[in-house]
Motif scaffolding. Structure first.
Motif, PDB file in Angstrom:
ATOM      1  N   GLY A 290      33.862  25.130  18.329  1.00  0.00           N
ATOM      2  CA  GLY A 290      33.141  23.866  18.183  1.00  0.00           C
ATOM      3  C   GLY A 290      31.635  24.078  18.142  1.00  0.00           C
ATOM      4  O   GLY A 290      31.168  25.196  17.926  1.00  0.00           O
ATOM      5  N   PRO A 291      30.866  23.019  18.356  1.00  0.00           N
ATOM      6  CA  PRO A 291      29.416  23.138  18.279  1.00  0.00           C
ATOM      7  C   PRO A 291      28.861  24.030  19.396  1.00  0.00           C
ATOM      8  O   PRO A 291      29.447  24.099  20.471  1.00  0.00           O
ATOM      9  CB  PRO A 291      28.949  21.694  18.479  1.00  0.00           C
ATOM     10  CG  PRO A 291      30.075  20.994  19.141  1.00  0.00           C
ATOM     11  CD  PRO A 291      31.324  21.674  18.704  1.00  0.00           C
ATOM     12  N   TYR A 292      27.783  24.699  19.106  1.00  0.00           N
ATOM     13  CA  TYR A 292      27.137  25.504  20.148  1.00  0.00           C
ATOM     14  C   TYR A 292      25.626  25.336  20.054  1.00  0.00           C
ATOM     15  O   TYR A 292      25.103  24.887  19.034  1.00  0.00           O
ATOM     16  CB  TYR A 292      27.531  26.985  20.035  1.00  0.00           C
ATOM     17  CG  TYR A 292      26.924  27.723  18.860  1.00  0.00           C
ATOM     18  CD1 TYR A 292      27.506  27.675  17.594  1.00  0.00           C
ATOM     19  CD2 TYR A 292      25.763  28.478  19.004  1.00  0.00           C
ATOM     20  CE1 TYR A 292      26.964  28.340  16.514  1.00  0.00           C
ATOM     21  CE2 TYR A 292      25.207  29.161  17.917  1.00  0.00           C
ATOM     22  CZ  TYR A 292      25.813  29.089  16.679  1.00  0.00           C
ATOM     23  OH  TYR A 292      25.252  29.747  15.616  1.00  0.00           O
ATOM     24  N   VAL A 293      24.952  25.675  21.166  1.00  0.00           N
ATOM     25  CA  VAL A 293      23.489  25.650  21.156  1.00  0.00           C
ATOM     26  C   VAL A 293      22.966  27.072  21.328  1.00  0.00           C
ATOM     27  O   VAL A 293      23.657  27.950  21.856  1.00  0.00           O
ATOM     28  CB  VAL A 293      22.915  24.741  22.275  1.00  0.00           C
ATOM     29  CG1 VAL A 293      23.362  23.300  22.094  1.00  0.00           C
ATOM     30  CG2 VAL A 293      23.269  25.252  23.660  1.00  0.00           C
ATOM     31  N   LEU A 294      21.754  27.271  20.864  1.00  0.00           N
ATOM     32  CA  LEU A 294      21.070  28.543  21.070  1.00  0.00           C
ATOM     33  C   LEU A 294      20.190  28.378  22.303  1.00  0.00           C
ATOM     34  O   LEU A 294      19.311  27.505  22.327  1.00  0.00           O
ATOM     35  CB  LEU A 294      20.216  28.877  19.841  1.00  0.00           C
ATOM     36  CG  LEU A 294      19.256  30.057  19.958  1.00  0.00           C
ATOM     37  CD1 LEU A 294      20.021  31.369  20.132  1.00  0.00           C
ATOM     38  CD2 LEU A 294      18.358  30.147  18.720  1.00  0.00           C
ATOM     39  N   ALA A 295      20.484  29.170  23.358  1.00  0.00           N
ATOM     40  CA  ALA A 295      19.664  29.132  24.568  1.00  0.00           C
ATOM     41  C   ALA A 295      18.741  30.342  24.554  1.00  0.00           C
ATOM     42  O   ALA A 295      19.161  31.441  24.190  1.00  0.00           O
ATOM     43  CB  ALA A 295      20.557  29.165  25.804  1.00  0.00           C
ATOM     44  N   VAL A 296      17.486  30.119  24.916  1.00  0.00           N
ATOM     45  CA  VAL A 296      16.484  31.191  24.865  1.00  0.00           C
ATOM     46  C   VAL A 296      15.726  31.232  26.180  1.00  0.00           C
ATOM     47  O   VAL A 296      15.300  30.189  26.688  1.00  0.00           O
ATOM     48  CB  VAL A 296      15.471  30.938  23.724  1.00  0.00           C
ATOM     49  CG1 VAL A 296      14.422  32.046  23.681  1.00  0.00           C
ATOM     50  CG2 VAL A 296      16.169  30.792  22.378  1.00  0.00           C
ATOM     51  N   GLU A 297      15.577  32.424  26.732  1.00  0.00           N
ATOM     52  CA  GLU A 297      14.692  32.576  27.883  1.00  0.00           C
ATOM     53  C   GLU A 297      13.594  33.555  27.499  1.00  0.00           C
ATOM     54  O   GLU A 297      13.857  34.731  27.246  1.00  0.00           O
ATOM     55  CB  GLU A 297      15.458  33.073  29.116  1.00  0.00           C
ATOM     56  CG  GLU A 297      14.545  33.112  30.322  1.00  0.00           C
ATOM     57  CD  GLU A 297      15.228  33.540  31.614  1.00  0.00           C
ATOM     58  OE1 GLU A 297      16.384  33.994  31.565  1.00  0.00           O
ATOM     59  OE2 GLU A 297      14.570  33.425  32.661  1.00  0.00           O
TER      60      GLU A 297
ATOM     61  N   GLY B 211      28.532  27.305  24.285  1.00  0.00           N
ATOM     62  CA  GLY B 211      29.352  26.206  23.788  1.00  0.00           C
ATOM     63  C   GLY B 211      29.449  25.059  24.778  1.00  0.00           C
ATOM     64  O   GLY B 211      28.945  25.150  25.910  1.00  0.00           O
ATOM     65  N   LEU B 212      30.087  23.984  24.350  1.00  0.00           N
ATOM     66  CA  LEU B 212      30.368  22.859  25.242  1.00  0.00           C
ATOM     67  C   LEU B 212      31.103  23.390  26.465  1.00  0.00           C
ATOM     68  O   LEU B 212      31.923  24.302  26.343  1.00  0.00           O
ATOM     69  CB  LEU B 212      31.281  21.854  24.544  1.00  0.00           C
ATOM     70  CG  LEU B 212      30.668  20.735  23.727  1.00  0.00           C
ATOM     71  CD1 LEU B 212      31.776  19.981  23.019  1.00  0.00           C
ATOM     72  CD2 LEU B 212      29.843  19.797  24.588  1.00  0.00           C
ATOM     73  N   GLY B 213      30.813  22.811  27.623  1.00  0.00           N
ATOM     74  CA  GLY B 213      31.447  23.309  28.839  1.00  0.00           C
ATOM     75  C   GLY B 213      30.640  24.438  29.467  1.00  0.00           C
ATOM     76  O   GLY B 213      31.033  24.988  30.487  1.00  0.00           O
ATOM     77  N   GLY B 214      29.517  24.810  28.841  1.00  0.00           N
ATOM     78  CA  GLY B 214      28.650  25.840  29.411  1.00  0.00           C
ATOM     79  C   GLY B 214      29.160  27.253  29.202  1.00  0.00           C
ATOM     80  O   GLY B 214      28.718  28.184  29.866  1.00  0.00           O
ATOM     81  N   ARG B 215      30.069  27.416  28.255  1.00  0.00           N
ATOM     82  CA  ARG B 215      30.630  28.752  28.021  1.00  0.00           C
ATOM     83  C   ARG B 215      29.659  29.609  27.199  1.00  0.00           C
ATOM     84  O   ARG B 215      29.262  29.221  26.096  1.00  0.00           O
ATOM     85  CB  ARG B 215      31.946  28.589  27.264  1.00  0.00           C
ATOM     86  CG  ARG B 215      32.670  29.863  26.999  1.00  0.00           C
ATOM     87  CD  ARG B 215      33.811  29.595  26.031  1.00  0.00           C
ATOM     88  NE  ARG B 215      34.229  30.844  25.445  1.00  0.00           N
ATOM     89  CZ  ARG B 215      35.166  31.630  25.955  1.00  0.00           C
ATOM     90  NH1 ARG B 215      35.796  31.257  27.032  1.00  0.00           N
ATOM     91  NH2 ARG B 215      35.473  32.776  25.381  1.00  0.00           N
ATOM     92  N   VAL B 216      29.291  30.767  27.774  1.00  0.00           N
ATOM     93  CA  VAL B 216      28.400  31.682  27.054  1.00  0.00           C
ATOM     94  C   VAL B 216      29.269  32.534  26.131  1.00  0.00           C
ATOM     95  O   VAL B 216      30.039  33.375  26.588  1.00  0.00           O
ATOM     96  CB  VAL B 216      27.599  32.571  28.031  1.00  0.00           C
ATOM     97  CG1 VAL B 216      26.725  33.560  27.262  1.00  0.00           C
ATOM     98  CG2 VAL B 216      26.738  31.710  28.957  1.00  0.00           C
ATOM     99  N   HIS B 217      29.171  32.305  24.810  1.00  0.00           N
ATOM    100  CA  HIS B 217      29.997  33.039  23.849  1.00  0.00           C
ATOM    101  C   HIS B 217      29.442  34.440  23.603  1.00  0.00           C
ATOM    102  O   HIS B 217      30.155  35.421  23.659  1.00  0.00           O
ATOM    103  CB  HIS B 217      30.057  32.296  22.510  1.00  0.00           C
ATOM    104  CG  HIS B 217      30.816  31.008  22.575  1.00  0.00           C
ATOM    105  ND1 HIS B 217      32.184  30.963  22.650  1.00  0.00           N
ATOM    106  CD2 HIS B 217      30.392  29.720  22.585  1.00  0.00           C
ATOM    107  CE1 HIS B 217      32.582  29.704  22.686  1.00  0.00           C
ATOM    108  NE2 HIS B 217      31.512  28.935  22.652  1.00  0.00           N
TER     109      HIS B 217
END
Ligand SMILES: [Zn+2]
Length: 390
Positions: free
Chosen positions: A83-90, A102-108
């Motif tokens: 499904g949809p995912y976001v790009l997280a950057v630190e 992904g949704l649910g906080g799953r780090v793919h």
């Protein structure tokens, strides 16, 4: 005479859809019965809303095997893996971490790049764009990028994505959000690393069940994030939580913020190295070697950590008196100080805070480890997705 507000049916539906998506994002897999109970909506409404999210490719539904004796088991709704995912950057001084979440906080997929020196804003944009392509290539074919969240160690305006000042990166007045949005062609949200760490630990880490939490992180600088009654405190301009600039001594060392004797000048990595009589600079491995010496009881490292433990206890005492939190989470270097010197930190907290404000306070370490700000960045991006669903 007051006029009743007219709420259109499509607005109610959009609101309910966003509530269902939020529940699944926060809790992961849930049955329809659990969704019905937690949102107070009727079963057929939940069924319709879930069917809508299934059509949008966001969630999957399945009937669990077995079932109970009472009848048909409730359908289980789960985030779709593709499904949809976001790009997280630190963005950090010594490393850049990116992840597809992904949704649910799953780090793919997660990627970490060590840095010899902090990146410039344009260097960071280039690296993020490169990582975005690398991560996308490792996601399932149907997965869509729906937003970007970025954690920056500095003062950040969430409204327009302006990095006002990130002293340890050497960035000032950088329109990072706008530049990155142009580069990636995606919605970009930017937040302060400590604020995002607080959100992540509250949503998915050590403070999951708590409503009043203070999060304090310390490395070169000292930052904080505060959750009051379950909500993040941002302040009028989004700059709340500058715990590192609580003034402890008006005659103390000059701080980059223009003041003197800020907490950061007594508790950051520079202060630790100074107290340990160490000539090294932060980031050179010198800090790690002070801690490893302190663990073995070697002086002057052990004394330096003990000295900073007292400063930490003093600062936490102030925060306890102001916020009366259920828990304080200490992150990064401060976590290390608490591990080595917990009794000293707690004794100073007891001296400097009112017993009723302290209550049954718990001094915790993060459950998300070094990734709390990264996970917080993904939450920032998902907030926009969940609240903006139409
Ligand atoms: Zn300062």
């Amino acid at each position: 005479m007051s006029r009743a507000t007219v709420v259109r049916p499509e607005e109610i539906r959009r609101h309910n859809l966003s509530q269902v998506l939020q529940q699944i994002h926060v809790h992961g897999e849930m049955s329809r019965a659990e969704l019905t109970a937690s949102l107070g909506l009727n079963r057929s409404t939940i069924g319709d809303l879930v069917a809508d999210l299934v059509r949008r490719g966001m969630v999957d539904e399945h009937v669990p095997a077995g079932g109970d004796k009472a009848g048909r088991p409730s359908h289980v709704v789960a985030p779709r893996r593709d499904g949809p995912y976001v790009l997280a950057v630190e963005v950090e001084v010594e490393r850049m971490v990116t992840a597809a979440v992904g949704l649910g906080g799953r780090v793919h997929v997660r990627r970490e790049t060590p840095l010899a020196s902090p990146l410039s804003p344009s260097g960071a944009c280039t690296q993020i764009a490169r990582d975005a392509r690398w991560l996308a290539a490792r996601m399932p074919g149907d997965a869509r990028l729906v937003g970007v969240g970025v954690s920056v160690p500095g003062t950040v305006s969430r409204l327009d994505g302006l990095v006002v000042h990130a002293p340890n990166l050497g960035w000032r007045s950088v329109p990072f959000g706008a530049t990155l949005r142009q580069r990636l062609g995606s919605d970009v949200r930017i937040g302060n690393n400590a604020n995002l760490g607080a959100v992540a630990e509250h949503q998915r880490g050590a403070a999951r069940q708590l409503r009043d939490v203070v999060y304090v992180t310390g490395s070169v600088g000292v930052g904080g994030g505060v959750i009051v009654d379950g909500a993040e405190i941002l302040g009028a301009g989004g700059y709340a939580g500058e715990i590192g600039h609580i003034m402890l001594d008006p005659d103390g060392p000059a701080c980059h913020c223009g003041s003197n004797g800020c907490l950061e000048t007594f508790l950051g990595e520079h202060a630790l190295l100074r107290a340990a009589g160490c000539a090294g600079s932060p980031g050179s491995g010198a800090v790690a070697s002070v801690f490893s010496d302190a663990r073995l009881g070697r002086q002057p490292a052990a004394g330096a950590v003990a000295q900073l433990a007292v400063v930490l206890g003093r600062a936490l005492g102030i925060l306890i008196n102001v916020f009366n939190p259920e828990a304080i989470i200490v992150h990064d270097m401060l976590e290390e100080i608490v591990r080595l010197q917990r009794p000293a930190v707690e004794a100073e907290i007891a001296r400097r805070s009112k017993p009723e404000s302290r209550g049954t306070l718990r001094l915790l370490t993060p459950e998300l480890g070094r990734d709390s700000a990264l996970i917080g960045a993904s939450e920032l991006a998902f907030q926009a997705v969940v609240s903006g669903i139409e």
